[in-house]
Motif scaffolding. Sequence first.
Motif, mmCIF file in Angstrom:
data_model
loop_
_atom_site.group_PDB
_atom_site.id
_atom_site.type_symbol
_atom_site.label_atom_id
_atom_site.label_comp_id
_atom_site.label_asym_id
_atom_site.label_seq_id
_atom_site.Cartn_x
_atom_site.Cartn_y
_atom_site.Cartn_z
ATOM 1 N N PHE A 1 0.826 -1.199 0.000
ATOM 2 C CA PHE A 1 0.000 0.000 0.000
ATOM 3 C C PHE A 1 0.863 1.253 0.000
ATOM 4 C CE2 PHE A 1 -1.922 3.495 2.344
ATOM 5 C CZ PHE A 1 -3.066 3.719 1.577
ATOM 6 N N TYR A 2 1.957 1.246 0.754
ATOM 7 C CA TYR A 2 2.846 2.414 0.818
ATOM 8 C C TYR A 2 3.356 2.798 -0.564
ATOM 9 C CZ TYR A 2 7.214 4.980 1.663
ATOM 10 O OH TYR A 2 8.244 5.901 1.623
ATOM 11 N N HIS A 3 3.674 1.811 -1.387
ATOM 12 C CA HIS A 3 4.229 2.096 -2.710
ATOM 13 C C HIS A 3 3.161 2.528 -3.710
ATOM 14 C CE1 HIS A 3 8.540 1.017 -2.446
ATOM 15 N NE2 HIS A 3 8.137 0.263 -1.427
ATOM 16 N N GLN A 4 1.903 2.212 -3.458
ATOM 17 C CA GLN A 4 0.866 2.609 -4.417
ATOM 18 C C GLN A 4 0.125 3.881 -4.015
ATOM 19 O OE1 GLN A 4 -2.261 -0.383 -4.743
ATOM 20 N NE2 GLN A 4 -3.547 0.827 -3.376
ATOM 21 N N GLN A 5 0.253 4.314 -2.752
ATOM 22 C CA GLN A 5 -0.449 5.512 -2.298
ATOM 23 C C GLN A 5 0.226 6.761 -2.866
ATOM 24 O OE1 GLN A 5 0.916 7.893 0.179
ATOM 25 N NE2 GLN A 5 2.864 6.859 -0.122
ATOM 26 N N SER A 6 -0.494 7.863 -2.880
ATOM 27 C CA SER A 6 0.000 9.114 -3.449
ATOM 28 C C SER A 6 -0.142 10.286 -2.477
ATOM 29 C CB SER A 6 -0.742 9.440 -4.748
ATOM 30 O OG SER A 6 -2.141 9.518 -4.518
ATOM 31 N N GLN A 7 -0.548 10.008 -1.226
ATOM 32 C CA GLN A 7 -0.731 11.098 -0.270
ATOM 33 C C GLN A 7 0.599 11.695 0.186
ATOM 34 O OE1 GLN A 7 -2.358 8.167 0.034
ATOM 35 N NE2 GLN A 7 -4.417 8.876 -0.536
ATOM 36 N N ILE A 8 1.648 10.904 0.186
ATOM 37 C CA ILE A 8 2.956 11.377 0.646
ATOM 38 C C ILE A 8 4.028 10.762 -0.245
ATOM 39 C CG2 ILE A 8 3.433 9.501 2.297
ATOM 40 C CD1 ILE A 8 4.359 11.751 4.259
ATOM 41 N N PRO A 9 5.124 11.501 -0.553
ATOM 42 C CA PRO A 9 6.151 10.968 -1.449
ATOM 43 C C PRO A 9 6.757 9.674 -0.919
ATOM 44 C CG PRO A 9 6.447 13.328 -1.129
ATOM 45 C CD PRO A 9 5.386 12.901 -0.169
ATOM 46 N N VAL A 10 6.992 8.733 -1.833
ATOM 47 C CA VAL A 10 7.599 7.450 -1.477
ATOM 48 C C VAL A 10 9.120 7.595 -1.542
ATOM 49 C CG1 VAL A 10 7.819 5.021 -2.102
ATOM 50 C CG2 VAL A 10 5.613 6.190 -2.353
ATOM 51 N N VAL A 11 9.796 7.159 -0.513
ATOM 52 C CA VAL A 11 11.258 7.247 -0.448
ATOM 53 C C VAL A 11 11.859 6.234 -1.403
ATOM 54 C CG1 VAL A 11 13.278 7.042 1.038
ATOM 55 C CG2 VAL A 11 11.159 8.023 1.939
#
Length: 393
Positions: free
Chosen positions: A353-363
Amino acid sequence: MAQKQSPEKQVEALLQTIDPSKFADESLRQTLTVLLNVIEQQQSEIKELREENQKLRDENNRLKGEQGKPEIKSNQSKGFKSNHSSEKERHTPKKHTKSSKNQSIKVDRTCILDYPASELPPDAQFKGYEEVIIQDISLLTDNVLFRKEKYYSPSVGKTYLASLPPGYDGEFGPGIKALVISLYYGGNMTQGKLLEFLENIGISMSAGYLSNLLIKNLGDFEAEYNQVYTSGLESSSWQHIDQTSARVKGVNQTTNVICNPWYTVYSTTAKKDRLSVIGVLQNRQELEYVLNGLTYELLTSFNVPTKWHNQMKLLPQETVLTELEFNSLLDTYLSKLGSQYRTRVLEAAAISFYHQQSQIPVVEFLVCDDAPQFKLITDNLALCWVHEARHYK
């Protein structure tokens, strides 16, 4: 006054005075020679062992983040003027000039000081001024009585009242609120000392209001924190992260530090596991989960048996689930899943989910130590130079 020699130096000096050839007995001369050779050999071995022991201590201290024994160079003779430097070019020493600190001081007002004319001789001539900057501070109250205009419209049946200026909500203005928060969080002043300080300068504030001011209605600060964090993540493709222990109300917790050269934020969590790190990188406490192709790749990396992969494929795919919903599905359809494998499943779905979400930039690059909770969260993992260097020792 003669300097007192160490016991080692005294023994060494004493041994230099012993000459076996002066003894007439042959057997005594041979025995004495053997003993002197043994003593000399043991002294040499003791010296080598001491040096090796000190090196090991220094290395142990360095690995613990401490410093080893300082290297104190011996005094050089005053007459020794030879240049043994290997530098091809030597910097020409510059003469040190002390700059005036008054250049950075803001002058708020200018005051001309007159010399008493009655004390001057008749022929005294005015030669200008000698300037001296004195720094000082004044704490003055700024208690304002606002008279707000008030109107009433009979036709509308409504009262119109002038608004207070921005920041003047409640009983205290923005200046005193900013000062109290700064002294409490920045100056580590207790609430008791803050109340005493305010009373001394003429401000009447209750202990309850002060407590609420410090711990409640901090939405503006949270919004600023979120903006700083989002901008910091956008500023670079790599981020540093580390963890340190923290005591919160007598309970051991973990403070996560995320930073790059442009910003630093701190986030305290109850645990220091991978799920906590994922939540910190998303700047949220409640995680969300999704099952997709990345989830099953991560499960393979986590060595979760294939039979659990197959059973999870019967669950909703490509659907965002809350923590409660996802745990409910696992309880229903994977009830025999062990606790360790269950944790790996939660981590894999949370990372997906972290990699597909767009609310906050992915490191993209995470720079950290070699702790397992940092691994597989981002596409790339880099060790900081301290931990990377250990692989080349």
